[in-house]
Motif scaffolding. Structure first.
Motif, mmCIF file in Angstrom:
data_model
loop_
_atom_site.group_PDB
_atom_site.id
_atom_site.type_symbol
_atom_site.label_atom_id
_atom_site.label_comp_id
_atom_site.label_asym_id
_atom_site.label_seq_id
_atom_site.Cartn_x
_atom_site.Cartn_y
_atom_site.Cartn_z
ATOM 1 N N SER A 1 -1.901 50.719 -19.561
ATOM 2 C CA SER A 1 -2.712 51.130 -21.352
ATOM 3 C C SER A 1 -4.046 50.714 -21.784
ATOM 4 C CB SER A 1 -1.546 49.684 -22.137
ATOM 5 O OG SER A 1 -1.650 48.633 -22.154
ATOM 6 N N LYS B 1 -7.153 49.545 -24.745
ATOM 7 C CA LYS B 1 -7.372 49.449 -25.820
ATOM 8 C C LYS B 1 -8.754 49.292 -25.940
ATOM 9 C CE LYS B 1 -6.430 45.912 -29.624
ATOM 10 N NZ LYS B 1 -5.845 44.569 -29.943
ATOM 11 N N LYS C 1 -9.549 53.326 -30.510
ATOM 12 C CA LYS C 1 -7.993 53.710 -29.785
ATOM 13 C C LYS C 1 -6.894 52.563 -29.472
ATOM 14 C CE LYS C 1 -5.389 58.113 -29.601
ATOM 15 N NZ LYS C 1 -5.920 59.262 -28.646
ATOM 16 N N THR C 2 -5.597 52.683 -29.107
ATOM 17 C CA THR C 2 -5.403 51.896 -28.246
ATOM 18 C C THR C 2 -4.361 53.780 -27.112
ATOM 19 O OG1 THR C 2 -4.468 50.583 -29.055
ATOM 20 C CG2 THR C 2 -3.546 50.467 -27.436
#
Length: 565
Positions: free
Chosen positions: A150, A152, A156-157
């Motif tokens: 992921s 961040k 936006k993530t």
């Protein structure tokens, strides 16, 4: 993972790290993994260096007028119709659209979320091998494979979508590149061995357990013996961790002129590890110029005129497809490097039409898949391939007996510099374009960025190499522009000054004039023949020595006191 080597042997003796391993990567660069790197280096680096020296010998022969040809001593491999490559590997049966790009975290997530068959994660032409990028890329692939990646950002993530993800294929660095940040017995390790070893050691068994495998793209090779070296490394690596021989699969980019004469031999050398061959347009043009640089009759015109429809390029494509399908492996097409033009619908549609036309040419020629550089182009490529290739590939498609047989490709076909119906010319606009692309890319590379959008095209090391090599060739042989002006070192230097002035003026605040000034120095060294006609084999080799002096962290690296493990 336990060490695959006898504990009584101090494998790590003589291994020195010259840059720190980030906390989030220590599990990937464990003593066991670095022992694996060291063992592969000690076993195979001497042979790698000998093969690189052999390249120089072959170039001297070409300079003297001994042009590439099919090897008589390997005719038995080419003429034997009974041997084939292995059965297609899990996840590699259908490769009709592949996305490619560097291994930064955002790119990896976006590529895994793309609606494509496969993703080539690139440690080579689209990556600058700063220590940060090399290590970070391994972390990102490790996390993506396990579904934990992921990112961040303030805007936006980025997360992995809950869907089928593309089969991962990794491109390690070419044989000519080393890595200054790890030495074994006083020698810097091969960048390719390092990239392969860390990825394979940490991910191979996990990939196999989840229905795929450790798959690779192999770049820049100039001889089938270089493929045989990879094959030997694959065999030792699989044996070391207990995987069956043939678990690894590798697609070879036929992106050098010498390799075009050795396609059967390259597939044969990889044996059960072969996953096919790929057509690489820009690197192939770069190699054509580089290999034949001493001979005026091989001058190429503006790069925009050297398309895949040029007779010598079309011959290369035909031979690659015929060779792959004879051996029952994939024949992969080239790159759609376009970036969607969001602020001009008319220009964007014209560009998309060019992409469609190019993909139609590929599928009708017999390619089993193609490359895109941007997720938005995947649907365009799929539309063309789905319409004309209903099966997962065209490997077993019978020859249409109603069509006249294709001409047998000869050495002369592969060596002809003809661009066909296009008007062959060198223009000042073409010179300026080469300078702008070469300088823009060099400046970005020095900042740790390995692919950069210029005029809505994604440029990488291959296009920068074409740009500077064309300038070198035109100067070396006193080529003339359409206006009759002789292209000299002084003339090109003058245009470099004009172009870089515009680049600095238009640059954003982060692109300081000093960065472009440094880029000018390196680019001119690669683009302008030396006093005795010297030519730098790779622009990135000099650039690498520059970036490897800087500190690790961010997008650059700096020298650290050597610390033994």
């Amino acid at each position: 993972m336990p060490s695959p080597f006898p504990q009584s042997v101090d494998v790590l003796a003589g291994v020195v790290l010259k840059a720190p391993i980030a906390a989030n990567a220590k599990h990937l660069y464990s003593p066991e993994a670095l022992s694996f790197v060291a063992t592969l280096h000690r076993t195979f680096n001497k042979q790698r260096l000998a093969l690189l020296a052999a390249r120089e010998t072959e170039q001297q022969r070409r300079d003297a007028g001994h042009f590439p040809d099919f090897f008589p001593e390997t005719a038995f491999i080419r003429d034997d119709a009974t041997w084939t490559g292995p059965v297609l590997a899990p996840g590699l049966e259908d490769r009709r659209v592949e996305i490619t790009g560097p291994t930064d975290r955002k790119m990896v997530i976006n590529a895994f979320n793309s609606d494509v068959a496969t993703y080539m994660a690139d440690f080579e032409d689209s990556s600058t091998p700063t220590w940060f990028n090399v290590v970070d890329g391994q972390v990102n692939l490790y996390d993506a494979i396990r579904g934990t990646i992921s990112l961040k950002t303030p805007k936006k993530t980025y997360l992995l979508a809950d869907k089928r993800h593309p089969t991962l294929i990794v491109r390690p660095r070419g044989w000519h590149l080393h890595d200054n940040h790890i030495t074994v017995d006083g020698e810097p390790v091969s960048g390719g061995i390092l990239d392969f070893a860390i990825y394979f050691f940490n991910n191979a068994k996990y990939l196999v357990a989840n229905g795929a495998g450790p798959y690779f793209y192999l770049p820049k090779m100039e001889h089938y013996k270089e493929a045989a070296l990879w094959n030997a490394i694959f065999c030792q690596a699989q044996s070391a961790i207990g995987l069956p021989i043939g678990t690894i699969r590798a697609t070879v980019l036929i992106e050098t002129l010498p390799a075009a004469f050795q396609m059967d031999e390259i597939i044969y050398s990889l044996r059960q590890h072969s996953a096919g061959l790929n057509c690489g347009r820009w690197d192939y043009i770069f190699s054509f110029i580089k290999s034949l640089r001493n001979h005026k009759e091989f001058i190429l015109p503006d790069r925009s005129q050297v398309t895949m429809k040029a007779p010598f390029m079309a011959s290369y494509v035909q031979l690659l497809i015929e060779t792959c399908h004879k051996r029952q492996v994939h024949a992969m097409g080239g790159m759609a490097a376009l970036i969607p033009i969001k602020d001009d619908a008319k220009a964007n549609e014209a560009a998309m039409n060019n992409v469609r036309s190019d993909k139609l040419r590929e599928v009708l020629a017999g390619h089993d898949g193609t490359w895109v550089a941007h997720p938005a182009l995947a649907v365009e490529a799929y539309n063309i391939f789905n319409k004309h290739m209903p099966g997962p590939n065209q490997i077993f498609k019978p020859v249409d007996a109603s069509l006249p047989p294709k001409k047998k490709i000869t050495a002369r076909d592969l060596l002809s510099p003809s661009v066909g119906d296009a008007k062959s010319e060198v223009t000042e606009a073409g010179i300026r374009t080469n300078i702008a692309i070469g300088l823009g890319y060099t400046e970005a590379w020095l900042r740790g960025i390995g692919c950069v959008p210029i005029n809505y095209l994604m440029e990488d090391a291959a296009t920068a190499e074409v740009s500077r090599s064309q300038l070198w060739q035109w100067i070396r042989h006193g080529a003339k522009t359409t206006n009759g002006k002789v292209i000299t070192a002084d003339y090109v230097s003058q245009l470099v000054g004009e172009v870089v002035g515009g680049l600095i003026k238009d640059a954003k605040a982060r692109n300081a004039p000093e960065a472009y000034n440094q880029a000018v120095s390196y680019f001119k060294k690669g683009a302008i023949p030396g006093r005795n006609g010297e030519y730098d084999n790779f622009l990135t080799l000099d650039l690498y020595e520059e970036i490897s002096k800087k500190t690790a962290g961010g997008r650059g690296v700096a020298a650290f006191g050597a610390s033994k493990l």
